[in-house]
Design a protein around this motif. Structure first.
Motif, PDB file in Angstrom:
ATOM      1  N   ARG B 120      37.019  61.559  49.947  1.00  0.00           N
ATOM      2  CA  ARG B 120      37.346  61.133  51.305  1.00  0.00           C
ATOM      3  C   ARG B 120      38.705  60.453  51.340  1.00  0.00           C
ATOM      4  O   ARG B 120      39.130  59.828  50.389  1.00  0.00           O
ATOM      5  CB  ARG B 120      36.302  60.156  51.835  1.00  0.00           C
ATOM      6  N   ASN B 122      41.347  57.533  52.718  1.00  0.00           N
ATOM      7  CA  ASN B 122      41.255  56.126  53.091  1.00  0.00           C
ATOM      8  C   ASN B 122      41.597  55.997  54.565  1.00  0.00           C
ATOM      9  O   ASN B 122      41.709  56.974  55.294  1.00  0.00           O
ATOM     10  CB  ASN B 122      42.215  55.330  52.210  1.00  0.00           C
ATOM     11  N   THR B 123      41.786  54.776  55.033  1.00  0.00           N
ATOM     12  CA  THR B 123      42.143  54.584  56.431  1.00  0.00           C
ATOM     13  C   THR B 123      43.525  55.146  56.732  1.00  0.00           C
ATOM     14  O   THR B 123      43.892  55.296  57.879  1.00  0.00           O
ATOM     15  CB  THR B 123      42.138  53.091  56.777  1.00  0.00           C
ATOM     16  N   ASP B 289      30.752  62.878  54.846  1.00  0.00           N
ATOM     17  CA  ASP B 289      31.330  61.568  54.563  1.00  0.00           C
ATOM     18  C   ASP B 289      30.712  60.544  55.505  1.00  0.00           C
ATOM     19  O   ASP B 289      30.106  60.903  56.519  1.00  0.00           O
ATOM     20  CB  ASP B 289      32.853  61.612  54.799  1.00  0.00           C
ATOM     21  N   ILE B 291      32.062  56.855  57.352  1.00  0.00           N
ATOM     22  CA  ILE B 291      33.263  56.055  57.572  1.00  0.00           C
ATOM     23  C   ILE B 291      32.840  54.668  57.999  1.00  0.00           C
ATOM     24  O   ILE B 291      31.976  54.504  58.856  1.00  0.00           O
ATOM     25  CB  ILE B 291      34.167  56.705  58.637  1.00  0.00           C
ATOM     26  N   GLN B 292      33.456  53.674  57.379  1.00  0.00           N
ATOM     27  CA  GLN B 292      33.004  52.298  57.577  1.00  0.00           C
ATOM     28  C   GLN B 292      33.512  51.709  58.894  1.00  0.00           C
ATOM     29  O   GLN B 292      34.468  52.180  59.489  1.00  0.00           O
ATOM     30  CB  GLN B 292      33.472  51.429  56.414  1.00  0.00           C
ATOM     31  N   GLU B 295      37.333  51.109  60.638  1.00  0.00           N
ATOM     32  CA  GLU B 295      38.395  51.940  60.094  1.00  0.00           C
ATOM     33  C   GLU B 295      39.151  52.635  61.226  1.00  0.00           C
ATOM     34  O   GLU B 295      38.561  53.090  62.202  1.00  0.00           O
ATOM     35  CB  GLU B 295      37.822  53.002  59.144  1.00  0.00           C
ATOM     36  N   LEU B 297      41.248  55.754  62.432  1.00  0.00           N
ATOM     37  CA  LEU B 297      41.380  57.154  62.047  1.00  0.00           C
ATOM     38  C   LEU B 297      42.358  57.869  62.971  1.00  0.00           C
ATOM     39  O   LEU B 297      42.417  57.578  64.161  1.00  0.00           O
ATOM     40  CB  LEU B 297      40.016  57.863  62.144  1.00  0.00           C
TER      41      LEU B 297
END
Lengths: 198, 418
Positions: B120, B122-123, B289, B291-292, B295, B297
């Motif tokens: 994945r 990152n931000t 995935d 995503i936290q 984040e 995007l």
């Protein structure tokens, strides 16, 4: 007679607004961590609404006709949620023992302190956000989005309506964004303090 | 120059912040106090209602639930089903032996999750503005190196998993799962005794264990509540990858089916919980995935699914439901022309046009589903737990009537049924 009319109005309000009240109570239960325990969230919310209605009708004589019925009913809900949290805490007696291992878990800055600090800046020197090192250091610790929101809010006197106009969203949405940014700002402040304290 | 701050207005803003903060912390003492203040301040009451609406609107994306007011019900059930990896053990038997099949399946899911986490981005944006689509889709793999050996944040490295069973000592006691390894942290959910989970890490002080929840997110539980002895497990942290550049994708991989990255369309911020990234704009796709929270995007494409009435955003390596975003910056409105809008939702639609957040009209529940005071007692009485009582609406049961109530709070605290 007047009291009977007010009681009837209260009942009518409950009948008409039960959907909206249920929705808010659903969120309350979620935030309280009380969903999915004995009942799924939806069922738990219905149960809470029923309990609120029962409490409200049982004490309708205490309802002040000048009071906002939504706030009064949600206040009952909040108290019931609080009571359930206390019951839950009593049942989980082993957990408080662990609290001793985390003496520093409480936030160093209360909601009031944080808000007053920003309000003081907003009122006395809104440009301090650009010049004061401590403020800049704190804003640098959060995301650029959060820093932007906080700066905008301070420049607009922490007024939700003005912030909403700047952001092009509803006041409610603007306030929620600001509040989340402030909560993260406080976390950043706590982390900085922990580092400073070694 | 800023106008002088209105003290009363400022006080309201302060109360609103305290309300939001208290809600986040589950502090209903403060919530009740502010609501009490709002009883005689209609403006504050209205402002609180506005905030509530914003929070409530986020709720369906926060937790799977039976939502009668949303036409996303089936969509959410599908999404939940597609990521559930930890079945509930029947309570009747003694602690069961974990079946080989289940163990293998969970390990496979864990391994797949690890691979996905490895792959994945990152931000950092991974959609290159202005990049021309290529015949062979590619992704840029980025990640953040974790600084310590005790992962607690959103950017953890991948760790080995061990399957554990929750052991509270009683089928009646559930284990509290928290967002952070602290008793003051928000309660994410609770899990029953015997629930099976994947252990991924310990807290710095060793008192808490981090487990993977059924929705793919993670939470913290008290370590002593896990069985078998978690001391047998030593988490091994695999350092998260550094930026290694463009990785070609195997054409047979599900990732290869993704839409090639378009130029950046707009940006969005993920809401309060990890969001799922699907291989295509549908929950029937593969979850590639998670995503936290918070984040940021970059969004390359948007699509509206008229069948499920859900809007989706392409984030470079998959699709995320629109409602997972709390903020969408400069995203063009998704075409919702085909969706009928209830008159009562006009204001919400206007807000959607302002913010760019797609508005999905809700279907109000049928009247029979909304509990009324009368329905409350009737349903309780009708479930067989009451006897020797004449059904009456709430408020009309004579004082002194003996009722066997399943809800002691009402009987004891309101005096309503005695």
């Amino acid at each position: 007679m007047d009291q009977a009319i007010e009681a009837a109005r209260l009942r009518q309000y409950i009948e008409h607004q039960s959907g909206a009240l249920l929705s808010t109570m659903r969120y309350y239960l979620y935030r309280a961590g009380l969903s999915g325990r004995d009942l799924p969230l939806e069922a738990a919310a219905r149960d809470l609404l029923n309990e609120v209605v029962a409490e409200a009708l049982a004490h309708e004589s205490r309802y002040d006709p000048d009071a906002d019925p939504r706030a009064w009913l949600l206040g009952i809900a909040a108290n019931l949620v609080k009571r359930r949290q206390q019951d839950l805490a009593r049942r989980q007696q082993r957990e408080p023992l662990i609290r001793d291992l985390h003496p520093g878990i409480e936030a160093s800055m209360s909601d009031d302190e944080l808000f007053d600090w920003l309000a003081d800046i907003a009122e006395t020197a809104p440009d301090a956000l650009e010049t004061r090192q401590d403020v800049n250091q704190l804003l640098a610790a959060v995301s650029s989005d959060d820093a932007h929101i906080v700066r905008l809010a301070v420049m607009n006197g922490l007024d939700g309506e003005s912030l909403a106009a700047k952001l092009g969203v509803t006041p409610g949405a603007a306030r929620v964004r600001l509040h989340r940014a402030l909560i993260r700002l406080r976390q950043a402040h706590q982390q900085q303090k922990d580092i400073d304290d070694g | 120059m800023m106008a002088r701050v209105d003290k009363q207005k400022l006080q309201r803003e302060k109360q609103l912040f305290a309300y939001s903060s208290a809600l986040q912390q589950g502090d209903f003492d403060t919530v009740a106090r502010i609501l009490q203040a709002a009883e005689h301040d209609p403006l504050l009451a209205d402002m609180l209602a506005e905030i509530n609406v914003v929070y409530e609107r986020e709720l369906p994306s926060l937790t799977p639930m039976v939502n009668h007011s949303s036409n996303h019900y089936e969509e959410k059930l599908n999404m939940t089903a597609s990521v559930t990896v930890v079945p509930h053990r029947p309570l009747a038997s003694s602690r069961p032996r974990l079946s080989i099949t289940l163990l293998a399946a969970m390990l496979a899911v864990s391994l797949l999750g690890g691979i996905m986490l490895f792959m994945r981005p990152n931000t950092s944006p991974n959609i290159q503005a202005g990049a021309a689509p290529t015949a062979s889709p590619s992704v840029t793999v980025t990640a953040t190196l974790i600084p310590t050996a005790s992962p607690v944040g959103a950017n953890d490295g991948v760790v080995n998993h061990q399957i554990v069973t929750i052991n509270t000592g009683s089928p009646d006691i559930r284990l509290t799962v928290r967002a952070e390894p602290s008793l003051s942290a928000h309660i994410v959910t609770t899990l029953p005794d015997g629930h099976i989970a994947a252990l991924v890490a310990y807290s710095d002080d060793g008192q808490w264990a981090r487990i993977i929840l059924s929705d793919g997110s993670t939470g913290w539980v008290i370590r002593d509540m896990l069985s078998p002895d978690p001391n047998l497990f030593v988490p091994t942290i695999i350092p998260a990858p550094t930026i290694i550049g463009v990785v070609p994708i195997d054409p047979s991989s599900p990732l290869a089916q993704l839409t090639p990255a378009n130029p950046v369309l707009c940006e969005g911020v993920i809401g309060n919980v990890p969001a799922f990234v699907f291989s295509r704009p549908s929950t029937s796709g593969v979850v590639v995935d998670t995503i936290q929270y918070s984040e940021v995007l970059q969004i390359g494409d948007e699509e509206y699914n008229p069948v499920t009435n859900v809007s989706w955003y392409y984030v470079g390596h998959g699709w995320v439901m629109a409602e997972a975003f709390t903020v969408l910056n400069n995203c063009p409105p998704v075409n919702l022309a085909a969706v009928s809008v209830d008159q009562a939702d006009v204001e919400t639609t206007q807000q959607a046009q302002l913010t760019g957040v797609p508005f999905v009209p809700t279907v109000p529940p049928p009247p029979s589903l909304i509990p009324t005071p009368t329905a409350y007692l009737n349903s309780r009485i009708g479930d067989g737990q009451f006897s020797a009582i004449t059904l009456r609406p709430v408020g009309e049961i004579p004082s002194g009537t003996l009722v066997k109530s399943p809800l002691p709070t009402i009987r004891e605290k309101s005096g309503f049924i005695r």
